[in-house]
Design a protein around this motif. Sequence first.
Motif, PDB file in Angstrom:
ATOM      1  N   UNK A 183      -5.606   1.009  -6.072  1.00  0.00           N
ATOM      2  CA  UNK A 183      -4.468   1.849  -5.705  1.00  0.00           C
ATOM      3  C   UNK A 183      -4.644   2.416  -4.304  1.00  0.00           C
ATOM      4  N   UNK A 184      -5.864   2.776  -3.931  1.00  0.00           N
ATOM      5  CA  UNK A 184      -6.113   3.292  -2.582  1.00  0.00           C
ATOM      6  C   UNK A 184      -5.855   2.212  -1.539  1.00  0.00           C
ATOM      7  N   UNK A 185      -6.258   0.981  -1.818  1.00  0.00           N
ATOM      8  CA  UNK A 185      -5.985  -0.120  -0.891  1.00  0.00           C
ATOM      9  C   UNK A 185      -4.491  -0.373  -0.756  1.00  0.00           C
ATOM     10  N   UNK A 186      -3.771  -0.358  -1.882  1.00  0.00           N
ATOM     11  CA  UNK A 186      -2.311  -0.551  -1.820  1.00  0.00           C
ATOM     12  C   UNK A 186      -1.644   0.584  -1.060  1.00  0.00           C
ATOM     13  N   UNK A 187      -2.098   1.811  -1.270  1.00  0.00           N
ATOM     14  CA  UNK A 187      -1.516   2.963  -0.584  1.00  0.00           C
ATOM     15  C   UNK A 187      -1.755   2.870   0.923  1.00  0.00           C
ATOM     16  N   UNK A 188      -2.965   2.484   1.326  1.00  0.00           N
ATOM     17  CA  UNK A 188      -3.263   2.337   2.751  1.00  0.00           C
ATOM     18  C   UNK A 188      -2.417   1.234   3.368  1.00  0.00           C
ATOM     19  N   UNK A 189      -2.237   0.139   2.665  1.00  0.00           N
ATOM     20  CA  UNK A 189      -1.406  -0.953   3.177  1.00  0.00           C
ATOM     21  C   UNK A 189       0.056  -0.515   3.298  1.00  0.00           C
ATOM     22  N   UNK A 190       0.539   0.244   2.327  1.00  0.00           N
ATOM     23  CA  UNK A 190       1.915   0.745   2.373  1.00  0.00           C
ATOM     24  C   UNK A 190       2.104   1.692   3.554  1.00  0.00           C
ATOM     25  N   UNK A 191       1.134   2.570   3.798  1.00  0.00           N
ATOM     26  CA  UNK A 191       1.232   3.470   4.945  1.00  0.00           C
ATOM     27  C   UNK A 191       1.251   2.684   6.252  1.00  0.00           C
ATOM     28  N   UNK A 192       0.395   1.660   6.375  1.00  0.00           N
ATOM     29  CA  UNK A 192       0.394   0.832   7.581  1.00  0.00           C
ATOM     30  C   UNK A 192       1.732   0.131   7.758  1.00  0.00           C
ATOM     31  N   UNK A 193       2.288  -0.364   6.666  1.00  0.00           N
ATOM     32  CA  UNK A 193       3.572  -1.055   6.729  1.00  0.00           C
ATOM     33  C   UNK A 193       4.683  -0.105   7.162  1.00  0.00           C
ATOM     34  N   UNK A 194       4.701   1.108   6.624  1.00  0.00           N
ATOM     35  CA  UNK A 194       5.728   2.076   7.014  1.00  0.00           C
ATOM     36  C   UNK A 194       5.606   2.473   8.480  1.00  0.00           C
ATOM     37  N   UNK A 195       4.388   2.622   8.968  1.00  0.00           N
ATOM     38  CA  UNK A 195       4.201   2.939  10.384  1.00  0.00           C
ATOM     39  C   UNK A 195       4.676   1.782  11.246  1.00  0.00           C
ATOM     40  N   UNK A 196       4.351   0.549  10.859  1.00  0.00           N
ATOM     41  CA  UNK A 196       4.809  -0.611  11.616  1.00  0.00           C
ATOM     42  C   UNK A 196       6.331  -0.704  11.627  1.00  0.00           C
ATOM     43  N   UNK A 197       6.945  -0.487  10.478  1.00  0.00           N
ATOM     44  CA  UNK A 197       8.412  -0.561  10.402  1.00  0.00           C
ATOM     45  C   UNK A 197       9.047   0.508  11.271  1.00  0.00           C
ATOM     46  N   UNK A 198       8.556   1.746  11.171  1.00  0.00           N
ATOM     47  CA  UNK A 198       9.172   2.819  11.947  1.00  0.00           C
ATOM     48  C   UNK A 198       8.941   2.611  13.441  1.00  0.00           C
ATOM     49  N   UNK A 199       7.751   2.123  13.819  1.00  0.00           N
ATOM     50  CA  UNK A 199       7.507   1.897  15.234  1.00  0.00           C
ATOM     51  C   UNK A 199       8.385   0.765  15.765  1.00  0.00           C
ATOM     52  N   UNK A 200       8.503  -0.307  14.983  1.00  0.00           N
ATOM     53  CA  UNK A 200       9.348  -1.422  15.426  1.00  0.00           C
ATOM     54  C   UNK A 200      10.810  -0.995  15.529  1.00  0.00           C
ATOM     55  N   UNK A 201      11.273  -0.188  14.594  1.00  0.00           N
ATOM     56  CA  UNK A 201      12.654   0.287  14.659  1.00  0.00           C
ATOM     57  C   UNK A 201      12.846   1.196  15.864  1.00  0.00           C
ATOM     58  N   UNK A 202      11.882   2.043  16.149  1.00  0.00           N
ATOM     59  CA  UNK A 202      11.962   2.938  17.298  1.00  0.00           C
ATOM     60  C   UNK A 202      11.985   2.134  18.594  1.00  0.00           C
TER      61      UNK A 202
END
Length: 134
Positions: A75-94
């Motif tokens: 679960x910690x690995x999935x959570x870290x991957x989800x956080x990385x994905x959200x940061x990538x998405x928000x940065x790309x959108x910005x």
Amino acid sequence: MATPAPPLPHRPGAISLFFVVKAAVFAAGFWAWLLVLVVTGTEVGGLHILAATGTIITTLVSVLLGVRMALQRSAADRHAELKRLLVDISWNAFAAAGNAEPESNGNVVPFPSTAFDASLSGGTSGESNGDRRH
């Protein structure tokens, strides 16, 4: 100069590892005690039942705690991957919205600006958002 390694994700379960090892040590002790009682060949009595019960319970507890710890790590690995994905998405959108032209017909919605809002509403560029009420 080498690039620094990315920080490791938060991994809960350090305390759980302690309890898994502790339960495994107790289970090994009960298994050894049960083995000694069986090898001595004495008649089955209360000590045999106590050793067998302790063996079963501590083995099950160590297995259940080990499974729980593995699930926490997953679960910690999935959570870290989800956080990385959200940061990538928000940065790309910005970055994409900041680079978009207001007149382009692309798929990116640009950030609103005063001049851009006024040109869409048909007003002048000096008009603020507070003055346009519907």
